[in-house]
Structure formats: structure tokens, C-alpha cells
Design a protein around this motif. Sequence first.
Motif, short mmCIF file in Angstrom:
data_model
loop_
_atom_site.label_atom_id
_atom_site.label_comp_id
_atom_site.label_asym_id
_atom_site.label_seq_id
_atom_site.Cartn_x
_atom_site.Cartn_y
_atom_site.Cartn_z
N ARG A 139 0.77 -1.11 0.14
CA ARG A 139 0.04 -0.44 -0.26
C ARG A 139 0.17 1.18 -0.15
O ARG A 139 0.61 1.98 -1.05
N ARG A 140 1.70 0.81 0.49
CA ARG A 140 3.06 2.72 1.10
C ARG A 140 3.36 2.40 -0.91
O ARG A 140 3.51 4.21 -1.17
N ILE A 142 2.10 1.94 -3.21
CA ILE A 142 1.59 1.96 -4.42
C ILE A 142 1.23 3.44 -4.28
O ILE A 142 0.63 4.62 -5.23
N ASP A 143 0.59 4.23 -2.89
CA ASP A 143 0.61 5.01 -2.56
C ASP A 143 1.65 6.17 -3.30
O ASP A 143 1.36 7.45 -4.21
N ALA A 144 3.29 6.12 -2.95
CA ALA A 144 3.92 6.82 -3.43
C ALA A 144 3.78 6.63 -5.08
O ALA A 144 4.98 7.76 -5.35
N SER A 145 3.59 5.83 -6.03
CA SER A 145 3.68 5.95 -6.99
C SER A 145 3.15 6.83 -7.42
O SER A 145 3.39 7.58 -8.58
N GLY A 146 1.32 7.19 -6.99
CA GLY A 146 0.81 8.52 -7.73
C GLY A 146 -0.33 7.76 -8.00
O GLY A 146 -1.36 8.23 -8.92
N ASP A 148 -3.23 4.75 -9.69
CA ASP A 148 -4.17 3.62 -9.43
C ASP A 148 -4.41 2.37 -9.61
O ASP A 148 -4.22 2.17 -10.66
N GLY A 169 -4.86 -2.54 4.29
CA GLY A 169 -4.15 -1.20 2.90
C GLY A 169 -5.08 -1.68 1.66
O GLY A 169 -4.83 -1.76 0.88
#
Length: 169
Positions: A139-140, A142-146, A148, A169
Motif C-alpha cells: 500500500r505504501r 502504491i500510494d507513493a507511486s501516485g 491508481d 491497505g
Amino acid sequence: GADWIHFDVMDNHYVPNLTIGPMVAAALKPHCIKPDGTKVPLDVHLMVQPVDALATAFADAGADLISFHPDASTHVDRTLQLIRSKGCAAGLVFNPATPLDVLEWVIDKVDLVLIMSVNPGFGGQSFIDSALRKTERARRLIDASGRDIRLEVDGGIKADNIRRVADAG
């Protein structure tokens, strides 16, 4: 009435079980539609080795998403590109003891990440708790990649652990 069809494919090589192939997916695809006409995604999880030929066959059979285990592909980046070139979303699947390292190098080509919370190949196994830490880390990333990117967890999910999985997540 399903919102999503997850289709497990096993080849009796990568995992010690044998299941269904592209012809079954092709036969199922016309039925992946709700009564109101909404299309239901056909999500194909390949537990096979080698990956590329079957990924192509399932794309031709109508898969919308195709995911595979990075350790089953000789060239992960090339396999992701192949799947996407066929018009499908591409995903990576991580076994309980497989690190997420490869995800950092190809996250720009990934549409789905599937964390296995059991060892692949057989149903009815108990949830492996370390999958929660892996889900949190995924999840971290994925979120850092920006981007979807869909995050899924597969195996041993029950009423007594689903909240912990969702919270991870």
C-alpha cells in the motif's frame, strides 16, 4: 450478480495442482455481465510457468486483467508489457515468502498487485499473518507511486480477519 470474477489458473508445474484453461475463460466471458448490462471484469491469476504464452492465450480469450508471479517469468518487465499490449490490465502476484522488491522497478507498468496470504495451489489454507505487513508495504509503495493500482489479498480471508486485511491497505 458478481462485481468481479477472479479466475485461478494452475498448471501442475508452478503449483502442484491443475485447473482450467483459456477455453473455459472464453466460454465464461459472454456471461461476465450484470442484468443491467454492466460488464464484470474477468481477472485471471496465472500460477503457471512459463507465463507469456498463457498470458497471450487468456488475453485472446477475453481476460480484462492478467496477473502473474514474478518468479515464474524470465523477464517480468517484458511480460507486463506483453499483457498490456494485448489490451489487458497487468498485475503482479507475491507469494507469502516472496519480497516486493521487483515491484519498485516495474510499478509504472502494474495495474494490480495481489498479495497471497496462503501458499498458492490449494484452497482451504489458513491465513498467514505476515501477509498483513506485506500488504501494508505494498500500500505504501502504491500510494507513493501516485498511480491508481488495485491491491488485492487472496487466501484464508474470513470474517475474523477481513477487518485487519482491510486496515492493512
